[in-house]
Design a protein around this motif. Structure first.
Motif, short mmCIF file in Angstrom:
data_model
loop_
_atom_site.label_atom_id
_atom_site.label_comp_id
_atom_site.label_asym_id
_atom_site.label_seq_id
_atom_site.Cartn_x
_atom_site.Cartn_y
_atom_site.Cartn_z
N GLY A 265 0.79 -1.22 0.00
CA GLY A 265 0.00 0.00 0.00
C GLY A 265 0.83 1.27 0.00
N THR A 266 2.03 1.21 -0.54
CA THR A 266 2.90 2.39 -0.54
C THR A 266 2.95 3.00 -1.93
N THR A 267 3.49 4.17 -2.02
CA THR A 267 3.68 4.79 -3.32
C THR A 267 5.08 4.50 -3.80
N GLY A 268 5.29 4.63 -5.07
CA GLY A 268 6.60 4.37 -5.64
C GLY A 268 6.60 4.68 -7.11
N THR A 269 7.52 4.04 -7.82
CA THR A 269 7.69 4.27 -9.25
C THR A 269 7.91 2.95 -9.95
N GLN A 270 7.37 2.84 -11.15
CA GLN A 270 7.61 1.68 -12.00
C GLN A 270 8.34 2.15 -13.24
N ILE A 271 9.43 1.47 -13.57
CA ILE A 271 10.24 1.82 -14.75
C ILE A 271 10.46 0.58 -15.59
N THR A 272 10.29 0.71 -16.89
CA THR A 272 10.59 -0.36 -17.83
C THR A 272 11.77 0.06 -18.68
N PHE A 273 12.79 -0.80 -18.74
CA PHE A 273 13.98 -0.56 -19.54
C PHE A 273 13.92 -1.45 -20.78
N ASP A 274 14.10 -0.86 -21.94
CA ASP A 274 14.18 -1.60 -23.19
C ASP A 274 15.64 -1.94 -23.42
N CYS A 275 15.94 -3.24 -23.40
CA CYS A 275 17.32 -3.70 -23.54
C CYS A 275 17.58 -4.29 -24.91
N GLY A 276 16.79 -3.95 -25.88
CA GLY A 276 16.96 -4.50 -27.23
C GLY A 276 15.82 -5.46 -27.54
N PRO A 277 15.88 -6.09 -28.69
CA PRO A 277 14.77 -6.94 -29.12
C PRO A 277 14.59 -8.21 -28.29
N GLU A 278 15.60 -8.59 -27.55
CA GLU A 278 15.55 -9.87 -26.84
C GLU A 278 15.31 -9.76 -25.33
N LEU A 279 15.28 -8.55 -24.76
CA LEU A 279 15.22 -8.45 -23.30
C LEU A 279 14.59 -7.13 -22.87
N ALA A 280 13.78 -7.22 -21.82
CA ALA A 280 13.23 -6.02 -21.16
C ALA A 280 13.34 -6.23 -19.66
N VAL A 281 13.52 -5.14 -18.93
CA VAL A 281 13.61 -5.18 -17.48
C VAL A 281 12.58 -4.19 -16.93
N MET A 282 11.73 -4.68 -16.02
CA MET A 282 10.79 -3.79 -15.36
C MET A 282 11.11 -3.80 -13.87
N VAL A 283 11.16 -2.63 -13.26
CA VAL A 283 11.39 -2.54 -11.82
C VAL A 283 10.32 -1.66 -11.18
#
Length: 152
Positions: free
Chosen positions: A63-81
């Protein structure tokens, strides 16, 4: 041949520099941030880019606030935090790699680099990260990708 600047030109440039320094000074942490972002042990890596970011309101069970970020690492990989500030001032980072597989994640901070355990489903978490600059290094399928440095 005349020099490109005479004394009057140099005086005007000094005045402009003083004006900009007073009105919009360079942030004190800018040099440290730039050095941190490019100081990676390996020189053979790809650079991810931020694809999307959004604030989290009332996210998850905490129940906290925060941020979501998605990193595009090229056609083969994505990272979401997802980044959430804890009550004690530290930060919790929950992350997901797509597609999941045999991957390694390192969290780079100003204090050093820490290996982060990744599940077979591509999920990883850092429960107590210190506030400040962070960067993720992802090693997958023989390649290394580095995210931009972000402040958490």
């Amino acid at each position: 041949m005349t020099p490109p600047f005479d004394a009057e030109d140099l005086r005007l440039l000094d005045e402009l520099q003083a004006l900009y320094a007073a009105v919009e000074p360079v942030p004190a942490e800018l040099v440290a941030c730039a050095q941190f972002a490019v100081d990676v042990e390996s020189t053979d890596f790809g650079i991810a880019r931020i694809e999307d970011s959004a604030p989290l309101q009332g996210a998850g069970a905490r129940g906290t606030t925060g941020t979501q970020i998605t990193f595009d690492c090229g056609p083969e990989l994505a990272v979401m935090v997802q980044i959430q500030v804890r009550d004690d001032g530290d930060v919790r980072i929950d992350g997901w790699l797509t597609p999941p597989g045999d991957q390694q994640v390192e969290l780079r901070t100003e204090a050093g680099t820490t290996a982060v355990e990744v599940s077979p489903e591509g999920r990883f978490a850092v429960d107590h990260a210190r506030r400040g600059l962070v960067q993720f290094v992802v090693r997958a399928a023989g390649t290394t990708v580095v995210t931009p440095a972000i402040v958490v």
